[in-house]
Design a protein around this motif. Structure first.
Motif, PDB file in Angstrom:
ATOM      1  N   TRP A  73      -5.896   9.397   2.710  1.00  8.81           N
ATOM      2  CA  TRP A  73      -4.783   9.992   3.447  1.00  8.81           C
ATOM      3  C   TRP A  73      -3.599  10.286   2.535  1.00  8.81           C
ATOM      4  O   TRP A  73      -2.885  11.278   2.714  1.00  8.81           O
ATOM      5  CB  TRP A  73      -4.361   9.118   4.626  1.00  8.81           C
ATOM      6  CG  TRP A  73      -5.239   9.321   5.817  1.00  8.81           C
ATOM      7  CD1 TRP A  73      -6.007   8.392   6.436  1.00  8.81           C
ATOM      8  CD2 TRP A  73      -5.463  10.552   6.515  1.00  8.81           C
ATOM      9  NE1 TRP A  73      -6.690   8.959   7.483  1.00  8.81           N
ATOM     10  CE2 TRP A  73      -6.372  10.288   7.550  1.00  8.81           C
ATOM     11  CE3 TRP A  73      -4.997  11.846   6.366  1.00  8.81           C
ATOM     12  CZ2 TRP A  73      -6.816  11.274   8.423  1.00  8.81           C
ATOM     13  CZ3 TRP A  73      -5.444  12.825   7.242  1.00  8.81           C
ATOM     14  CH2 TRP A  73      -6.341  12.529   8.255  1.00  8.81           C
ATOM     15  N   ASP A  74      -3.372   9.438   1.538  1.00  6.77           N
ATOM     16  CA  ASP A  74      -2.303   9.696   0.581  1.00  6.77           C
ATOM     17  C   ASP A  74      -2.594  10.979  -0.187  1.00  6.77           C
ATOM     18  O   ASP A  74      -1.715  11.824  -0.368  1.00  6.77           O
ATOM     19  CB  ASP A  74      -2.149   8.504  -0.375  1.00  6.77           C
ATOM     20  CG  ASP A  74      -0.994   8.690  -1.328  1.00  6.77           C
ATOM     21  OD1 ASP A  74       0.159   8.610  -0.867  1.00  6.77           O
ATOM     22  OD2 ASP A  74      -1.243   8.931  -2.531  1.00  6.77           O
ATOM     23  N   ALA A 117      -1.923   9.195  10.850  1.00  5.37           N
ATOM     24  CA  ALA A 117      -2.276  10.083   9.759  1.00  5.37           C
ATOM     25  C   ALA A 117      -2.132  11.517  10.235  1.00  5.37           C
ATOM     26  O   ALA A 117      -2.306  11.813  11.418  1.00  5.37           O
ATOM     27  CB  ALA A 117      -3.691   9.813   9.302  1.00  5.37           C
ATOM     28  N   PRO A 118      -1.819  12.426   9.349  1.00  6.44           N
ATOM     29  CA  PRO A 118      -1.638  13.811   9.762  1.00  6.44           C
ATOM     30  C   PRO A 118      -2.934  14.412  10.284  1.00  6.44           C
ATOM     31  O   PRO A 118      -4.013  14.075   9.811  1.00  6.44           O
ATOM     32  CB  PRO A 118      -1.188  14.518   8.472  1.00  6.44           C
ATOM     33  CG  PRO A 118      -1.640  13.643   7.361  1.00  6.44           C
ATOM     34  CD  PRO A 118      -1.663  12.239   7.907  1.00  6.44           C
ATOM     35  N   SER A 119      -2.784  15.285  11.262  1.00  2.90           N
ATOM     36  CA  SER A 119      -3.959  15.978  11.779  1.00  2.90           C
ATOM     37  C   SER A 119      -4.142  17.273  10.985  1.00  2.90           C
ATOM     38  O   SER A 119      -3.269  17.673  10.221  1.00  2.90           O
ATOM     39  CB  SER A 119      -3.792  16.275  13.270  1.00  2.90           C
ATOM     40  OG  SER A 119      -2.642  17.051  13.453  1.00  2.90           O
ATOM     41  N   GLY A 120      -5.255  17.892  11.191  1.00  2.00           N
ATOM     42  CA  GLY A 120      -5.539  19.142  10.482  1.00  2.00           C
ATOM     43  C   GLY A 120      -4.597  20.248  10.899  1.00  2.00           C
ATOM     44  O   GLY A 120      -3.865  20.127  11.881  1.00  2.00           O
ATOM     45  N   CYS A 178       0.852  -1.184   0.000  1.00  2.00           N
ATOM     46  CA  CYS A 178       0.000   0.000   0.000  1.00  2.00           C
ATOM     47  C   CYS A 178       0.898   1.248   0.000  1.00  2.00           C
ATOM     48  O   CYS A 178       1.867   1.317   0.764  1.00  2.00           O
ATOM     49  CB  CYS A 178      -0.901  -0.019   1.239  1.00  2.00           C
ATOM     50  SG  CYS A 178      -1.924   1.453   1.438  1.00  2.00           S
ATOM     51  N   ARG A 179       0.571   2.208  -0.849  1.00  2.00           N
ATOM     52  CA  ARG A 179       1.384   3.432  -0.924  1.00  2.00           C
ATOM     53  C   ARG A 179       1.343   4.241   0.360  1.00  2.00           C
ATOM     54  O   ARG A 179       2.266   5.001   0.643  1.00  2.00           O
ATOM     55  CB  ARG A 179       0.899   4.317  -2.073  1.00  2.00           C
ATOM     56  CG  ARG A 179       1.510   3.936  -3.378  1.00  2.00           C
ATOM     57  CD  ARG A 179       1.129   4.825  -4.535  1.00  2.00           C
ATOM     58  NE  ARG A 179       0.848   6.207  -4.211  1.00  2.00           N
ATOM     59  CZ  ARG A 179       0.331   7.063  -5.080  1.00  2.00           C
ATOM     60  NH1 ARG A 179       0.015   6.664  -6.295  1.00  2.00           N
ATOM     61  NH2 ARG A 179       0.095   8.307  -4.735  1.00  2.00           N
TER      62      ARG A 179
END
Length: 127
Positions: A43-44, A122-125, A16-17
């Motif tokens: 997310w990517d 995953a990155p947050s806002g 998975c990328r």
């Protein structure tokens, strides 16, 4: 999923990328999968948009200090377990009992499992 059920590209495992999990073998027509789930695809996309906004290249990453510190701690624990096991094996040589070998293996596995299960969140806002 076994090794034979994992998709390959040029002899290498397809992953998975986003999350780097092994992808299942694709049967039939169509493009090969690049992501294991819609969540990873999203997310990517978000990360590429944020990278463009911040003007960072594909080779650069932004990671939270806490996550990097945790990763370093886990790597240090694994390195210590490998060193301890190598020393124990050198000390016991061929005289190691099954129980001693099992204890060494358990110590290595206990040190390796957090890395196997680790995920970068995953990155947050924007703050």
């Amino acid at each position: 999923m076994t090794k034979t059920e994992v998709a390959t590209a040029g002899g290498e495992e397809r992953r998975c990328r986003w999350c780097r999990r092994a992808l299942p073998v694709r049967t039939g027509r169509g493009r090969p999968k690049e992501f294991c789930s819609q969540r990873c695809r999203q997310w990517d996309w978000v990360s590429r948009q944020r990278a463009a906004d911040l003007e960072i290249s594909d080779g650069e990453l932004i990671i939270a200090r806490r996550e990097l510190d945790e990763l370093h701690d886990q790597l240090y624990m694994l390195a210590c377990a490998v060193d301890d096991t190598e020393r124990d094996l050198a000390d016991t040589g061929t005289r190691a009992t099954a129980k001693e070998l099992r204890e060494m293996l358990d110590w290595l596995l206990d040190a390796a499992k957090p890395l196997r299960e680790a995920q970068i969140s995953a990155p947050s806002g924007p703050s």
